[in-house]
Enzyme design. Structure first.
Site, PDB file in Angstrom:
ATOM      1  CG  ASP A  63       6.091  -5.199   0.406  1.00  0.00           C
ATOM      2  OD1 ASP A  63       5.187  -4.645   0.888  1.00  0.00           O
ATOM      3  OD2 ASP A  63       7.061  -4.004   1.097  1.00  0.00           O
ATOM      4  CG  HIS A  97       4.034  -2.947   4.288  1.00  0.00           C
ATOM      5  ND1 HIS A  97       5.640  -3.277   3.130  1.00  0.00           N
ATOM      6  CD2 HIS A  97       4.800  -2.481   5.343  1.00  0.00           C
ATOM      7  CE1 HIS A  97       6.175  -3.236   4.286  1.00  0.00           C
ATOM      8  NE2 HIS A  97       6.298  -2.689   5.615  1.00  0.00           N
ATOM      9  CB  SER A 256       9.367  -1.565   6.073  1.00  0.00           C
ATOM     10  OG  SER A 256       9.156  -2.639   6.194  1.00  0.00           O
TER      11      SER A 256
END
Length: 399
Positions: A63, A97, A256
């Site tokens: 990520d 994120h 996600s």
């Protein structure tokens, strides 16, 4: 009154694009943020944690990096590596994120923060993307997968997706094949466009493509669909740390989050059954997934993940340790005559809607009254964290 905001990113060849959907939660709700994690109750987390907490299992989070100082995951984050900035580690996360995905998987709830579904799992951060538009990230993703394959991580989480072309696509496919040969279990997002197209790397054979469902059990409108969809998990109204407002929480949504919860479910099962192979963990997840109607469904694949069925009810046959159940199932699917457009539309409509009686039966079998478990619910690459090629953010702001 709520305001819905839609954002679109211009597709960039050779670029990785991030998406984070999040609306600021009211202060009173933020003070008791764990009560907002509805999916933990739906999945019977308190009971699950009496049996397994993910201890002994490492999840590689490919990520934007992971912040090891985030309160909920402090002490759970390993060194990792940065393949995007060629930094010595992956302990930098300028977007947030990756940290949010790590918290969804292994958050401890420390200081009143968020709880992860597998709170004792370890996180191996692997940076393959950065900021809002990152150039040249396709090759970084392939390198990250290979790095994770050579690590002690058993699970590889890719809460991202995009369109892969040419050499980058070939490199990702080769990396996935290598990781599978090393006994890894790979989860990736289907995408957030609501399109009938599963993004890469989720579309690569052997990768567990994860779609999203909401609190009612229906497939999320933003969740991409297609024949490669393997499983689904909660992906709506999920509290996350705001990426642009330190110390506050936002309401997130996307494939996600669903992917992270699927990875955490696998970590719980593998922690309880450490001698199982990746094939066996995946097989019991597929066998015990909540679904309604024919499987696999283009919306949620073999169903919505239900680790309670495995860990609390003892269901699911691990089967052959050397046979990948997802690949085997795809091979058994013989070509069928094409259905007429009208027939296909009717079937899609039937698959995408929940059935009250079957919902009730499925919920009773799982021992809880939450409805999310039912079904119905020379090249370059463009990748979007959360699985969307074009950014799709749904912000809800009180006003």
């Amino acid at each position: 009154m709520h305001r819905r905001v839609w954002r679109r990113a211009v597709p960039l060849v050779g670029a990785l694009t991030l998406t984070h959907s999040g609306a600021l939660l009211p202060t009173a709700q933020a003070e008791d943020i764990q009560s907002r994690q509805w999916y933990l109750d739906a999945m019977r987390a308190d009971d699950l944690w009496k049996v397994s907490t993910g201890k002994g299992v490492t999840v590689a989070v490919l990520d934007t990096g992971v912040d090891p100082e985030a309160a909920e995951i402090r002490g759970r984050v390993l060194q990792g590596k940065d393949f995007y900035n060629t930094a010595p580690d992956a302990w930098r996360d300028t977007n947030g994120h990756g940290t949010n995905m790590a918290v969804s998987i292994a958050g401890s709830g420390a200081q009143g923060g968020l709880k992860g579904l597998a709170p004792d799992a370890k996180i191996l951060p692997v940076t393959v993307i950065k900021d809002k538009v990152s150039i040249g990230g396709g090759k970084a993703a392939a390198k990250g997968i290979r790095y994770a394959a050579d690590s002690d991580a058993r699970i590889i989480n890719l809460s991202m997706g995009g369109r892969a072309l040419g050499t980058d696509r070939a490199e990702q496919e080769a990396a996935v094949k290598y990781a599978l040969s090393k006994g890894k279990l790979i989860f990736a997002s289907t995408g957030n466009e609501g399109a009938e197209r599963v993004e890469f790397p989720a579309a690569i054979p052997g990768v567990v493509a994860v779609g999203a469902v909401g609190t009612t059990g229906k497939v999320s409108k933003f969740s991409n669909t297609g024949p490669q969809v393997a499983l689904a998990a909660p992906g709506e109204e999920a509290p996350i740390h705001c990426t642009e407002s330190s110390g506050k929480y936002c309401e997130g949504e996307g494939t996600s989050v669903a992917t992270a919860l699927a990875s955490a479910s696998a970590a719980l099962i593998w922690s309880k059954h450490p001698d199982w192979t990746a094939n066996q963990v995946l097989r019991v997840m597929m066998d015990t997934a909540g679904h309604n109607g024919p499987v696999p469904s283009k919306y949620i694949g073999y169903g919505t993940v239900r680790p309670a069925q495995v860990l609390l009810e003892g269901k699911g046959d691990p089967g052959d340790p050397d046979v990948n159940p997802l690949l085997a199932a795809r091979q058994k699917e013989s070509p069928k005559p094409s259905a007429s457009p009208d027939t296909a539309k009717k079937q899609d409509s039937k698959d995408s809607q929940s059935h009250p009686q079957k919902e009730k039966a499925a919920n009773e079998a799982d021992g809880n009254g939450t409805l999310w478990i039912v079904a119905g619910v020379g090249g370059a690459i463009v990748v979007v964290v959360g699985g969307a090629l074009a950014l799709r953010a749904r912000n809800r702001q009180a006003g």
